[in-house]
Design an enzyme around this catalytic site. Structure first.
Site, mmCIF file in Angstrom:
data_model
loop_
_atom_site.group_PDB
_atom_site.id
_atom_site.type_symbol
_atom_site.label_atom_id
_atom_site.label_comp_id
_atom_site.label_asym_id
_atom_site.label_seq_id
_atom_site.Cartn_x
_atom_site.Cartn_y
_atom_site.Cartn_z
ATOM 1 N N THR A 120 0.866 -1.157 0.064
ATOM 2 C CA THR A 120 -0.034 -0.122 0.076
ATOM 3 C C THR A 120 0.827 1.176 0.032
ATOM 4 O O THR A 120 1.649 1.474 0.871
ATOM 5 C CB THR A 120 -0.963 0.012 1.375
ATOM 6 N N CYS A 254 -2.954 -2.430 9.194
ATOM 7 C CA CYS A 254 -3.325 -1.719 7.983
ATOM 8 C C CYS A 254 -4.397 -0.632 8.178
ATOM 9 O O CYS A 254 -4.161 0.586 7.808
ATOM 10 C CB CYS A 254 -4.120 -2.828 6.970
HETATM 11 C C1 UDX Z 1 -8.050 -5.322 6.619
HETATM 12 C C2 UDX Z 1 -8.748 -5.155 5.674
HETATM 13 O O1 UDX Z 1 -10.100 -5.602 6.002
HETATM 14 C C3 UDX Z 1 -8.224 -5.674 4.518
HETATM 15 O O2 UDX Z 1 -9.122 -5.884 3.149
HETATM 16 C C4 UDX Z 1 -6.950 -5.168 4.198
HETATM 17 O O3 UDX Z 1 -6.308 -5.577 3.132
HETATM 18 C C5 UDX Z 1 -5.886 -5.019 5.364
HETATM 19 O O4 UDX Z 1 -6.725 -4.639 6.578
HETATM 20 P P1 UDX Z 1 -7.063 -6.918 8.584
HETATM 21 O O5 UDX Z 1 -6.426 -5.767 9.112
HETATM 22 O O6 UDX Z 1 -6.648 -8.215 8.536
HETATM 23 O O7 UDX Z 1 -7.844 -6.740 7.126
HETATM 24 O O8 UDX Z 1 -8.429 -7.119 9.679
HETATM 25 P P2 UDX Z 1 -9.779 -6.869 9.512
HETATM 26 O O9 UDX Z 1 -10.622 -8.083 9.661
HETATM 27 O O10 UDX Z 1 -10.300 -5.746 8.520
HETATM 28 O O11 UDX Z 1 -10.077 -6.208 11.016
HETATM 29 C C6 UDX Z 1 -9.317 -4.933 11.431
HETATM 30 C C7 UDX Z 1 -9.601 -4.444 12.717
HETATM 31 O O12 UDX Z 1 -11.129 -3.769 12.627
HETATM 32 C C8 UDX Z 1 -9.635 -5.441 13.761
HETATM 33 O O13 UDX Z 1 -8.995 -4.949 15.052
HETATM 34 C C9 UDX Z 1 -10.995 -5.756 14.169
HETATM 35 O O14 UDX Z 1 -11.102 -6.262 15.344
HETATM 36 C C10 UDX Z 1 -11.781 -4.537 13.966
HETATM 37 N N1 UDX Z 1 -13.271 -4.770 13.387
HETATM 38 C C11 UDX Z 1 -13.309 -5.273 12.354
HETATM 39 C C12 UDX Z 1 -13.961 -4.157 14.107
HETATM 40 O O15 UDX Z 1 -13.892 -3.408 15.174
HETATM 41 N N2 UDX Z 1 -15.351 -4.257 13.830
HETATM 42 C C13 UDX Z 1 -15.875 -5.057 12.649
HETATM 43 O O16 UDX Z 1 -16.997 -4.940 12.327
HETATM 44 C C14 UDX Z 1 -14.694 -5.372 11.973
#
Ligand code: UDX
Length: 424
Positions: A120, A254
């Site tokens: 990114t 991310c």
């Molecule tokens: C994210 C993006 O989803 C992905 O497309 C990108 O390529 C990388 O970043 P990731 O960081 O692996 O993926 O995790 P993700 O499942 O998206 O969750 C990120 C954070 O958001 C976590 O801390 C999770 O606990 C939080 N989250 C997620 C929430 O608090 N509520 C939600 O409904 C979903």
């Protein structure tokens, strides 16, 4: 069909998933990493990352996967170089592109290679690279992998974004052809738009989370249940049910980084991206409110024993980067509480990261004698704990802050717990 050999620069989480999946699709892959120990263990089929299905894929495709520390090994075998190096935020929030610059220097003045940028990067990176190195092909191919489901995400993409300008269209055709077997929409566009699609997608998902977190906060005041609200909202196909899970805030390598990068990028271009400022502030607020929920029942936290269940930034990963648990442990220690944290896989990694907290070997050990428990990461095993029996017996005060609205509130309240959820 002959699969072209490819290069992967950076064998971290993204690079390794990319290498293993393209090998699975039949490509010879030369993957380079600058850490010799990592290259050695990967060459032995040992994967240093907790990512479901990844180590099996690496071992299954061993004969097509070549790990090296030497860039010439890669350049002599492949033209398309998938750049998967990390681009962390600098102190100012801009992306640190030093690792990308290093790759370009190692390419010398080759006109036989193309950078396929998976990392990114700020919008405009591709344009500036091509301005400086017009002999180099450049394709923007951002990743949309979620930790814990990265292999499945790669193999079943919603969409694959392939951005290229003028002279790199032929390289872009070859990159697009590599993804053709996977299905999913292939979005052909220009480089700047491809770079923006990545940042805007992550920023939007983070915005959705901070939005539902604010709905949770105001629901607490107005007596609504945010889980019910999210259920009703999510049935609208313009909203969708995903990423409406209120909690203690988003973490990971991310979202925090990409939101800051986009905010900074906008600012540098003269535009004040107001929404993202609020998205970041709400995410910080959720951590403060979590501490506040403990103080509401315990008063001063000085001398209190607090257990954190979950350290990884989310389940199914051992990744603790920007994990909420790290912030909570620091804040609790700052309030004079003593903290014990447990995580099924990420505990060991966090040993020296959890300011003042001790890592417990089990959830029950963390909970023993606690004045309060905070569920930080929604690992399924935490639901299986004997809350009404063993857990309640071990706790000094039966207070639980359910940071992901993950536990059975009715069962806990009935058993005599003081239950604090997020927005319910
Ligand atoms: C994210 C993006 O989803 C992905 O497309 C990108 O390529 C990388 O970043 P990731 O960081 O692996 O993926 O995790 P993700 O499942 O998206 O969750 C990120 C954070 O958001 C976590 O801390 C999770 O606990 C939080 N989250 C997620 C929430 O608090 N509520 C939600 O409904 C979903």
């Amino acid at each position: 069909m002959e699969r072209e050999p490819i290069g992967v620069v950076g064998a971290g989480w993204v690079g390794l998933v990319t290498s293993a999946c393209f090998a699975e699709l039949g490509h010879e892959v030369w993957a380079r990493d600058i850490v010799p120990e990592k290259v050695e263990s990967l060459s032995r089929g040992e994967v240093p990352i907790h990512e479901p299905g990844l180590s099996e894929l690496v071992r299954k495709n061993a004969e097509r996967l070549h790990f090296t520390t030497e860039m010439p090994d890669v350049l002599s075998h492949a033209q398309l170089l998938f750049v998967c190096v990390d681009t962390p935020p600098t102190y100012s929030g801009d992306a640190d592109l030093s690792r990308v610059e290093a790759v370009m220097r190692e390419l010398g003045d080759s006109d036989e290679h193309a950078l396929v940028m998976k990392s990114t990067v700020p919008v405009g990176t591709g344009r500036s690279v091509q301005r400086r190195r017009d002999s180099l092909g450049y394709v923007s191919n951002p990743e949309f992998l979620q930790e814990g489901s990265a292999v499945a995400d790669f193999m079943n993409p919603d969409r694959v974004v392939v951005g290229a300008n003028g002279g790199s269209e032929e390289y872009a055709d070859r990159v697009a052809a590599m993804y053709a077997p996977l299905g999913g929409e292939i979005v052909r566009t220009d480089v700047a738009s491809a770079e923006m699609i990545k940042l805007a997608s992550n920023a939007f998902l983070a915005t959705k989370i901070s939005f539902i977190n604010e709905i949770a906060n105001v629901s607490e005041e107005l007596g609504a249940d945010v889980s019910e609200v999210a259920r009703g909202m999510g049935l609208d196909n313009r909203i969708g049910p995903k990423f409406l899970q209120a909690g203690v805030g988003f973490g990971g390598s991310c979202f925090p980084k990409d939101v800051l990068a986009l905010k900074q990028l906008a600012g540098n271009s003269g535009y004040h991206f107001q929404l993202l400022t609020a998205v970041v502030e709400v995410n910080e607020l959720q951590k403060r409110r979590t501490i506040g929920k403990l103080q509401k029942h315990l008063g001063s936290l000085a001398g209190k024993e607090v257990a954190l269940l979950g350290v990884a930034f989310k389940p199914d990963t051992d990744d603790i980067r920007e994990a909420t648990s790290l912030v909570l442990a620091g804040r609790l220690a700052g309030e004079g509480a003593s903290v014990r944290a447990y995580d099924p896989v990420a505990g060991a990694k966090a040993e020296d990261m959890l300011a003042g907290a001790r890592i417990a070997d089990s959830a029950l050990e963390a909970i023993d004698g606690a004045d309060g428990v905070v569920l930080v990461t929604e690992w399924p095993e935490f639901r299986e704990l004997d809350w009404t029996g063993e857990v309640k017996r071990r706790m000094r005060v039966p207070l639980v802050v359910d940071g992901r609205n993950f536990l059975d509130r009715e069962e806990l309240v009935e058993a005599g717990f003081t239950y604090e959820g997020i927005g319910r």
